[in-house]
Design a protein around this motif. Sequence first.
Motif, PDB file in Angstrom:
ATOM      1  N   MET A   1       0.853  -1.167   0.000  1.00 47.64           N
ATOM      2  CA  MET A   1       0.000   0.000   0.000  1.00 47.64           C
ATOM      3  C   MET A   1       0.905   1.238   0.000  1.00 47.64           C
ATOM      4  SD  MET A   1      -2.945   1.131   2.743  1.00 47.64           S
ATOM      5  CE  MET A   1      -3.922  -0.297   2.391  1.00 47.64           C
ATOM      6  N   ARG A   6      -2.480   5.146   2.202  1.00 47.66           N
ATOM      7  CA  ARG A   6      -2.593   5.183   3.665  1.00 47.66           C
ATOM      8  C   ARG A   6      -3.216   6.496   4.131  1.00 47.66           C
ATOM      9  NH1 ARG A   6       2.882   3.103   3.592  1.00 47.66           N
ATOM     10  NH2 ARG A   6       2.756   0.858   3.802  1.00 47.66           N
ATOM     11  N   GLY A  92      -4.005  -2.744   6.601  1.00 49.10           N
ATOM     12  CA  GLY A  92      -4.498  -3.334   5.362  1.00 49.10           C
ATOM     13  C   GLY A  92      -4.020  -4.745   5.129  1.00 49.10           C
ATOM     14  N   LEU A 103      -8.456  -3.513  -1.530  1.00 51.38           N
ATOM     15  CA  LEU A 103      -8.720  -2.088  -1.357  1.00 51.38           C
ATOM     16  C   LEU A 103     -10.218  -1.783  -1.415  1.00 51.38           C
ATOM     17  CD1 LEU A 103      -5.788  -0.491  -3.382  1.00 51.38           C
ATOM     18  CD2 LEU A 103      -5.994  -0.785  -0.897  1.00 51.38           C
ATOM     19  N   LEU A 106     -11.495  -2.308   2.036  1.00 49.65           N
ATOM     20  CA  LEU A 106     -11.066  -1.220   2.913  1.00 49.65           C
ATOM     21  C   LEU A 106     -11.807   0.080   2.612  1.00 49.65           C
ATOM     22  CD1 LEU A 106      -7.222  -1.788   3.155  1.00 49.65           C
ATOM     23  CD2 LEU A 106      -8.926  -2.105   4.956  1.00 49.65           C
TER      24      LEU A 106
END
Length: 116
Positions: A1, A6, A92, A103, A106
């Motif tokens: 990531m 982030r 993550g 992703l 998330l």
Amino acid sequence: MTEAQRQHFERRLLQERAYALDLLNRETNAAATEDEQDRAGDLSKVPTHMADRGTDTIDEEIAASNATRLSGELAEIDAALERLRATPERYGICEDTGRPIPLERLEIIPWARTCQ
């Protein structure tokens, strides 16, 4: 990531935290300021039917359940923010498999700890 990703997820977590805190405060304030007559929508203080009392009880239980859920969600969001800030390289990453959390997941649940 990447660092940009982030930062994006940190902003998302802060947004979700503010939203959940606002909902929790509304729930708490509404319960504290309304009297039984207001909550029930009654126009008078005439004694109510037992079924009306049951409905009021269910409404109170739902409000309490929502407050509990929101409190838990806030705790998860705070824990995710702590993970992101303390060990950003681990944010993550699925706690069960050690693989990256998609992703897309998330984006929907930025405090997710696992892939599923």
